[in-house]
Write an enzyme that holds these catalytic residues in place. Structure first.
Site, PDB file in Angstrom:
ATOM      1  N   HIS A 209      42.366 -11.400 110.401  1.00 58.95           N
ATOM      2  CA  HIS A 209      43.825 -11.543 110.305  1.00 58.95           C
ATOM      3  C   HIS A 209      44.115 -12.618 109.260  1.00 58.95           C
ATOM      4  CE1 HIS A 209      45.271  -8.996 113.717  1.00 58.95           C
ATOM      5  NE2 HIS A 209      43.964  -9.014 113.963  1.00 58.95           N
ATOM      6  N   CYS A 240      48.558  -9.884 117.432  1.00 56.08           N
ATOM      7  CA  CYS A 240      48.111  -9.580 118.790  1.00 56.08           C
ATOM      8  C   CYS A 240      49.101 -10.187 119.772  1.00 56.08           C
ATOM      9  CB  CYS A 240      46.704 -10.144 119.020  1.00 56.08           C
ATOM     10  SG  CYS A 240      46.136  -9.898 120.713  1.00 56.08           S
ATOM     11  N   ASN A 249      46.619  -8.149 110.062  1.00 55.65           N
ATOM     12  CA  ASN A 249      45.312  -8.129 109.411  1.00 55.65           C
ATOM     13  C   ASN A 249      45.525  -8.295 107.912  1.00 55.65           C
ATOM     14  OD1 ASN A 249      45.313  -6.116 111.794  1.00 55.65           O
ATOM     15  ND2 ASN A 249      43.183  -6.697 111.543  1.00 55.65           N
TER      16      ASN A 249
HETATM   17  P1  HMG Z   1      44.453  -4.911 134.781  1.00 52.18           P
HETATM   18  O1  HMG Z   1      45.838  -5.164 135.269  1.00 52.18           O
HETATM   19  O2  HMG Z   1      43.415  -5.952 135.002  1.00 52.18           O
HETATM   20  O3  HMG Z   1      43.883  -3.501 135.263  1.00 52.18           O
HETATM   21  O4  HMG Z   1      44.562  -4.624 133.218  1.00 52.18           O
HETATM   22  P2  HMG Z   1      43.706  -2.870 136.672  1.00 52.18           P
HETATM   23  O5  HMG Z   1      42.451  -2.070 136.572  1.00 52.18           O
HETATM   24  O6  HMG Z   1      43.812  -3.917 137.736  1.00 52.18           O
HETATM   25  O7  HMG Z   1      44.979  -1.879 136.785  1.00 52.18           O
HETATM   26  C1  HMG Z   1      46.307  -2.344 136.879  1.00 52.18           C
HETATM   27  C2  HMG Z   1      47.259  -1.233 136.467  1.00 52.18           C
HETATM   28  O8  HMG Z   1      47.029  -0.886 135.100  1.00 52.18           O
HETATM   29  C3  HMG Z   1      47.090   0.066 137.257  1.00 52.18           C
HETATM   30  O9  HMG Z   1      48.365   0.698 137.298  1.00 52.18           O
HETATM   31  C4  HMG Z   1      46.181   0.874 136.381  1.00 52.18           C
HETATM   32  O10 HMG Z   1      46.297   2.258 136.589  1.00 52.18           O
HETATM   33  C5  HMG Z   1      46.693   0.512 135.007  1.00 52.18           C
HETATM   34  P3  HMG Z   1      49.367   0.525 138.515  1.00 52.18           P
HETATM   35  O11 HMG Z   1      48.562   0.985 139.718  1.00 52.18           O
HETATM   36  O12 HMG Z   1      49.725  -0.932 138.580  1.00 52.18           O
HETATM   37  O13 HMG Z   1      50.510   1.404 138.153  1.00 52.18           O
HETATM   38  N1  HMG Z   1      45.658   0.666 133.960  1.00 52.18           N
HETATM   39  C6  HMG Z   1      45.832   1.352 132.831  1.00 52.18           C
HETATM   40  N2  HMG Z   1      46.880   2.061 132.348  1.00 52.18           N
HETATM   41  C7  HMG Z   1      46.707   2.656 131.141  1.00 52.18           C
HETATM   42  N3  HMG Z   1      45.565   2.595 130.438  1.00 52.18           N
HETATM   43  C8  HMG Z   1      44.504   1.910 130.891  1.00 52.18           C
HETATM   44  C9  HMG Z   1      44.632   1.258 132.138  1.00 52.18           C
HETATM   45  N4  HMG Z   1      43.774   0.495 132.864  1.00 52.18           N
HETATM   46  C10 HMG Z   1      44.418   0.142 133.980  1.00 52.18           C
HETATM   47  N5  HMG Z   1      43.390   1.859 130.163  1.00 52.18           N
HETATM   48  C11 HMG Z   1      43.860  -3.757 131.104  1.00 52.18           C
HETATM   49  C12 HMG Z   1      43.433  -4.375 132.433  1.00 52.18           C
HETATM   50  C13 HMG Z   1      42.697  -3.875 130.150  1.00 52.18           C
HETATM   51  C14 HMG Z   1      44.240  -2.328 131.301  1.00 52.18           C
HETATM   52  C15 HMG Z   1      45.070  -4.535 130.578  1.00 52.18           C
HETATM   53  O14 HMG Z   1      44.731  -5.870 130.571  1.00 52.18           O
HETATM   54  C16 HMG Z   1      45.503  -4.113 129.206  1.00 52.18           C
HETATM   55  O15 HMG Z   1      45.895  -2.976 128.956  1.00 52.18           O
HETATM   56  N6  HMG Z   1      45.501  -5.038 128.240  1.00 52.18           N
HETATM   57  C17 HMG Z   1      45.981  -4.765 126.906  1.00 52.18           C
HETATM   58  C18 HMG Z   1      45.027  -5.300 125.943  1.00 52.18           C
HETATM   59  C19 HMG Z   1      45.458  -4.976 124.537  1.00 52.18           C
HETATM   60  O16 HMG Z   1      45.748  -3.846 124.196  1.00 52.18           O
HETATM   61  N7  HMG Z   1      45.445  -6.029 123.673  1.00 52.18           N
HETATM   62  C20 HMG Z   1      45.713  -5.870 122.293  1.00 52.18           C
HETATM   63  C21 HMG Z   1      44.576  -5.177 121.620  1.00 52.18           C
HETATM   64  S1  HMG Z   1      43.131  -6.193 121.392  1.00 52.18           S
HETATM   65  C22 HMG Z   1      43.372  -6.936 119.862  1.00 52.18           C
HETATM   66  O17 HMG Z   1      44.419  -6.818 119.284  1.00 52.18           O
HETATM   67  C23 HMG Z   1      42.210  -7.643 119.228  1.00 52.18           C
HETATM   68  C24 HMG Z   1      41.514  -6.808 118.141  1.00 52.18           C
HETATM   69  O18 HMG Z   1      42.445  -6.373 117.159  1.00 52.18           O
HETATM   70  C25 HMG Z   1      40.441  -7.662 117.468  1.00 52.18           C
HETATM   71  C26 HMG Z   1      40.985  -9.010 116.984  1.00 52.18           C
HETATM   72  O19 HMG Z   1      41.877  -9.057 116.151  1.00 52.18           O
HETATM   73  O20 HMG Z   1      40.493  -9.995 117.535  1.00 52.18           O
HETATM   74  C27 HMG Z   1      40.834  -5.582 118.720  1.00 52.18           C
HETATM   75 MG    MG Z   2      43.125  -7.530 115.462  1.00 54.09          MG
END
Ligand code: HMG
Ligand code: MG
Length: 299
Positions: A209, A240, A249
């Site tokens: 980034h 993020c 980025n």
């Molecule tokens: P959680 O709350 O710990 O998950 O989240 P859970 O397993 O306890 O489930 C809670 C609820 O989430 C449930 O629904 C699940 O069904 C649902 P409810 O019963 O409450 O209605 N759920 C989901 N729904 C859709 N898709 C899924 C999913 N999993 C569970 N896959 C979780 C854990 C990882 C899902 C959550 O923390 C999350 O979605 N986080 C988002 C993370 C994200 O997208 N961050 C940005 C991207 S990373 C980034 O940008 C960095 C990168 O670019 C590299 C860099 O730059 O460093 C890659």
């Molecule tokens: Mg990133």
């Protein structure tokens, strides 16, 4: 010192670029972005994230976006999948390449995916297993490789260990994320060198980034060590949601311009890329965050 002859650009704007946008972007605009990139010659595009829509509302339309992708036989589309639920969504949407993501910082991991680094690997194990059965390739991301918004400095040895773990568990490529863009060239070099002791250099990607304007310098430092995969975002869009203040980025236009000047191939048409950057910037209501787009886009 030996620069690579060719660099693979992994375009992350449809996912990393858009995930932090407050206004919901239409599926049609996302597809225009993806198709514009494809027509400019980008062959690797991260198009979506199968993450919780409560956590990242912008990506709630992942299935819809994936259902409407053009299969041209050469473009590799990929999506983020933090767990089995995410992988199942990606499989249903016909995605053939996914990415798991963890961090070199415990605090960031907790904020981003609600678990520790060790727990993230437990979540990834069944994802890797199922993906293997179905012939789906899995990429691995390490966030905070050059600094963390919560913990500050990060030990590069930890980055190397997390990278090794992702590679050993079957990730075909490990992308090193300078999530908040605080890295500087010599630190980037040291970190990259340590990772390359455990993961083949051609399997390491730079995901920098540009918050502090250091991304191109950091990329150049790692190119000297043979890095040949670069993640970037057209018009420099992105950030993020769990790293406050982090901007996009490094812009793909800036990267391609630099590589063109160094005689390093990417297969990307800079003029078309610039147009795509301008189109998505118009949708977002701002100017491209890319000097090369400004300079050449006005000609
Ligand atoms: P959680 O709350 O710990 O998950 O989240 P859970 O397993 O306890 O489930 C809670 C609820 O989430 C449930 O629904 C699940 O069904 C649902 P409810 O019963 O409450 O209605 N759920 C989901 N729904 C859709 N898709 C899924 C999913 N999993 C569970 N896959 C979780 C854990 C990882 C899902 C959550 O923390 C999350 O979605 N986080 C988002 C993370 C994200 O997208 N961050 C940005 C991207 S990373 C980034 O940008 C960095 C990168 O670019 C590299 C860099 O730059 O460093 C890659
Ligand atoms: Mg990133």
């Amino acid at each position: 010192m030996s620069y690579p002859k060719r660099v693979k650009i992994v375009e992350v704007s449809p996912r990393d670029g858009l995930q932090n946008e407050k206004q919901v972007i239409d599926v049609a605009d996302k597809l225009n972005l993806i198709n514009g990139l494809r027509e400019a010659g980008v062959r690797d595009i991260e198009v979506a994230g199968f993450v919780s829509p409560k956590w990242v509302p912008q990506l709630a339309d992942a299935s819809e976006v994936c259902a409407r992708l053009v299969d041209d036989g050469v473009t590799q589309y990929s999506a983020l999948t933090p767990n089995m639920k995410g992988l199942e969504g990606a499989i249903d949407a016909g995605i053939k390449q996914v990415a798991v993501f963890t961090a070199a910082s415990e605090s960031f991991n907790q904020k981003n995916i609600n678990c520790s680094i060790a727990e993230s690997f437990e979540r990834f194990a069944p994802v890797m297993q199922k993906a293997k059965e179905l012939g789906i390739k899995v990429r691995g991301y390490v966030s905070c490789v050059l600094g963390c918004p919560y913990e500050g400095a990060i030990d590069p040895q930890v980055v190397a260990q997390v990278s090794k773990k992702l590679y050993d568990m079957g990730c075909f490529e490990v992308s090193l994320g300078d999530t908040i863009g605080t890295g500087t060239p010599l630190k980037a070099k040291t970190m990259f060198e340590l990772c390359a002791e455990h993961v083949p250099v051609e399997k390491l990607a730079l995901h920098f980034h540009d918050t502090y304007g250091q991304a191109l310098a950091n990329i150049h430092a790692c190119l000297e060590l043979g890095a040949s995969v670069i993640d970037s975002s057209v018009a420099g869009i992105g950030g993020c949601p769990y790293a406050k203040g982090a901007t996009g980025n490094v812009s793909t236009e800036n990267v391609v311009y630099m590589l063109n000047g160094m005689g390093i191939e990417t297969g990307i048409d800079l003029t078309q890329l610039i147009q795509t950057g301008q189109q998505i910037s118009e949708v977002l209501g701002r100017k491209p965050n890319s000097q090369v787009n400004h300079a050449l886009g006005q000609k």
